[in-house]
Design an enzyme around this catalytic site. Structure first.
Site, PDB file in Angstrom:
ATOM      1  CE  LYS A 115     -58.746 135.684  12.973  1.00 42.00           C
ATOM      2  NZ  LYS A 115     -57.616 136.409  12.492  1.00 42.00           N
ATOM      3  CE  LYS A 207     -60.975 130.390   7.370  1.00 34.88           C
ATOM      4  NZ  LYS A 207     -60.878 131.811   7.671  1.00 34.88           N
ATOM      5  CE  LYS A 210     -51.774 131.771   8.832  1.00 37.80           C
ATOM      6  NZ  LYS A 210     -51.440 133.261   8.699  1.00 37.80           N
TER       7      LYS A 210
HETATM    8  P1  TYM Z   1     -54.223 135.083   6.592  1.00 37.44           P
HETATM    9  O1  TYM Z   1     -52.888 135.469   7.191  1.00 37.44           O
HETATM   10  O2  TYM Z   1     -55.255 134.882   7.645  1.00 37.44           O
HETATM   11  O3  TYM Z   1     -54.393 134.364   5.259  1.00 37.44           O
HETATM   12  C1  TYM Z   1     -53.359 134.761   4.202  1.00 37.44           C
HETATM   13  C2  TYM Z   1     -53.993 134.379   2.832  1.00 37.44           C
HETATM   14  O4  TYM Z   1     -54.708 133.137   2.890  1.00 37.44           O
HETATM   15  C3  TYM Z   1     -55.783 133.173   2.550  1.00 37.44           C
HETATM   16  N1  TYM Z   1     -56.413 131.806   3.310  1.00 37.44           N
HETATM   17  C4  TYM Z   1     -57.079 131.047   2.533  1.00 37.44           C
HETATM   18  N2  TYM Z   1     -57.352 130.846   1.286  1.00 37.44           N
HETATM   19  C5  TYM Z   1     -58.133 129.644   0.964  1.00 37.44           C
HETATM   20  N3  TYM Z   1     -58.294 128.658   1.805  1.00 37.44           N
HETATM   21  C6  TYM Z   1     -58.026 129.073   3.030  1.00 37.44           C
HETATM   22  N4  TYM Z   1     -58.559 127.881   3.783  1.00 37.44           N
HETATM   23  C7  TYM Z   1     -57.401 129.905   3.564  1.00 37.44           C
HETATM   24  N5  TYM Z   1     -56.996 130.380   4.864  1.00 37.44           N
HETATM   25  C8  TYM Z   1     -56.423 131.643   4.570  1.00 37.44           C
HETATM   26  C9  TYM Z   1     -56.481 134.473   3.054  1.00 37.44           C
HETATM   27  O5  TYM Z   1     -57.643 134.698   2.408  1.00 37.44           O
HETATM   28  C10 TYM Z   1     -55.336 135.444   3.022  1.00 37.44           C
HETATM   29  O6  TYM Z   1     -55.353 135.863   1.570  1.00 37.44           O
HETATM   30  N6  TYM Z   1     -56.492 139.854   6.840  1.00 37.44           N
HETATM   31  C11 TYM Z   1     -55.572 138.868   5.994  1.00 37.44           C
HETATM   32  C12 TYM Z   1     -54.105 139.562   6.008  1.00 37.44           C
HETATM   33  C13 TYM Z   1     -54.034 141.175   5.645  1.00 37.44           C
HETATM   34  C14 TYM Z   1     -54.231 141.431   4.077  1.00 37.44           C
HETATM   35  C15 TYM Z   1     -54.148 142.790   4.221  1.00 37.44           C
HETATM   36  C16 TYM Z   1     -54.544 140.892   3.072  1.00 37.44           C
HETATM   37  C17 TYM Z   1     -53.616 142.060   6.127  1.00 37.44           C
HETATM   38  N7  TYM Z   1     -53.768 143.437   5.323  1.00 37.44           N
HETATM   39  C18 TYM Z   1     -54.068 143.570   3.073  1.00 37.44           C
HETATM   40  C19 TYM Z   1     -54.820 141.502   2.033  1.00 37.44           C
HETATM   41  C20 TYM Z   1     -54.544 143.018   1.939  1.00 37.44           C
HETATM   42  C21 TYM Z   1     -55.367 137.729   6.725  1.00 37.44           C
HETATM   43  O7  TYM Z   1     -55.708 137.441   7.970  1.00 37.44           O
HETATM   44  O8  TYM Z   1     -54.891 136.870   6.024  1.00 37.44           O
END
Ligand code: TYM
Length: 344
Positions: A115, A207, A210
């Site tokens: 990032k 991947k 967004k």
């Molecule tokens: P974020 O917002 O990027 O994504 C949310 C969830 O979607 C999953 N994900 C995917 N799974 C499969 N294939 C993909 N291409 C894909 N893109 C995203 C992510 O793995 C995630 O589960 N750091 C986390 C948010 C967070 C969090 C937490 C998660 C903050 N605190 C505590 C769990 C526990 C994040 O950026 O997710």
């Protein structure tokens, strides 16, 4: 530990463009786990501001994620749905854990490197300490299970290391206060099923994300049936028919991705899908995938639209969730302060 003592926590960032990866990698699991666990699902707005956000868009994205949770089937009455910034203990515990985690641990985080890109000097400090705030989210509720996509695996490992180091660093204080040996349980990542890493529809090596500039790379949860059909039909593939066995998908990233998506959407496995479609052309398989994706996603997107038309309702759900989350968070934070040696 029996299931009623287990607690699920997970979060999704309100950064716009919620997509099929978020849905299959995380949100579908959130819905399933409600049957067996106490669940807390968080819209992680503090994480979102680690990169610049426009305030008006952030507010609307927070509601969009809440609408996606509920639209997909999360029940905000039986479980907790809230946004992170409304429970100040996340930031408070985040600070304490910044003092537990080591710089060397954060230096190894691949998501920060991706990032921040080449201009690392110019990344926010928040982006660097993102993983300790994520550890705080989970540990604040002493969560035992964390459903996430594969890209969060390293962050979960860090959360486990932070929990362990806190337990070790403060072992005497924890024991003296009567908490035994383990103050923070080790959170288990739940990364299972055929779609833990959904790839871009344009490039099987990337991947689904967004932030991809091409909207054709992803299926958004708000896409119309026509848009879903167009994106699936245009998805990159190779000239060979589908294989009959999973081994035949190796070296065929795009085919593997579409088969994984089909399996996850139909609640089956890649071998099941290949049993039905082995030998098929992509054009036939893609038509079946369009029908399945539209049938699964249209009810979610129309429910999301209905909910987003009533922001007052969503804000009320989030406020109510925050007050229930805060009750747990505040109690655990008081205990953390005692352990660390702060005065009450
Ligand atoms: P974020 O917002 O990027 O994504 C949310 C969830 O979607 C999953 N994900 C995917 N799974 C499969 N294939 C993909 N291409 C894909 N893109 C995203 C992510 O793995 C995630 O589960 N750091 C986390 C948010 C967070 C969090 C937490 C998660 C903050 N605190 C505590 C769990 C526990 C994040 O950026 O997710």
């Amino acid at each position: 530990m029996n299931q009623s003592e287990q607690r699920v926590f997970s979060g999704v960032q309100p950064t716009g463009n919620l997509h099929l990866g978020n849905y299959l990698g995380a949100i579908v699991k959130f819905v399933e786990l409600q049957e067996t666990h106490n669940c807390i699902y968080c819209v992680v707005d503090l994480h979102a501001i680690t990169v610049p956000q426009k305030p008006e868009e952030l507010r609307s994205s927070i509601r969009e994620v809440a609408a996606a949770f509920i639209g997909a089937g999360v029940d905000p009455c039986k479980h907790i749905v809230f946004n992170q910034s409304q429970v100040a203990e996340h930031a408070e515990l985040g600070w304490v854990l910044n003092c537990v985690a080591r710089i060397g641990w954060l230096n190894r985080m691949t998501q920060f490197k991706e990032k921040a890109g080449k201009d690392r000097e110019n990344a926010s400090v928040g982006l660097y300490t993102y993983p300790t705030l994520m550890a705080a989210d989970i540990l604040l509720y002493k969560a035992t299970h964390v459903p996430v996509g594969d890209d969060q695996k390293q962050h979960l490992e860090l959360a486990r290391d932070v929990a362990q180091k806190f337990n070790n660093d403060f072992a005497q204080s924890i024991a003296a206060l009567g908490y035994g040996e383990v103050f923070f349980p080790q959170p288990e990542p739940l990364i299972q099923g055929p779609a833990t890493r959904v790839m871009s529809l344009r490039d099987g090596a990337k991947k689904m994300s967004k932030s991809d500039p091409s909207d054709y790379s992803r299926i958004n949860l708000t896409d119309t049936p026509e848009a879903i059909a167009q994106k699936v039909r245009k998805a990159k593939t190779d000239p060979e028919p589908l294989p009959s066995e999973v081994d035949g998908l190796s070296g065929r990233a795009e085919a593997d991705n579409l088969v994984g998506i089909y399996a996850a959407l139909s609640g089956s496995t890649k071998p099941d899908v290949l049993r039905d479609f082995g030998g098929s052309t992509f054009s036939r398989f893609k038509e079946a995938l369009v029908q399945l994706a539209v049938a699964r996603l249209t009810p979610v997107s129309s429910e999301m639209r209905r909910l987003q038309a009533d922001p007052g309702y969503l804000d009320q759900v989030l406020r109510d969730g925050a007050s229930r989350a805060r009750a747990i968070a505040a109690e655990n934070m008081v205990a953390v302060k005692d352990v660390v040696g702060f005065l009450r």
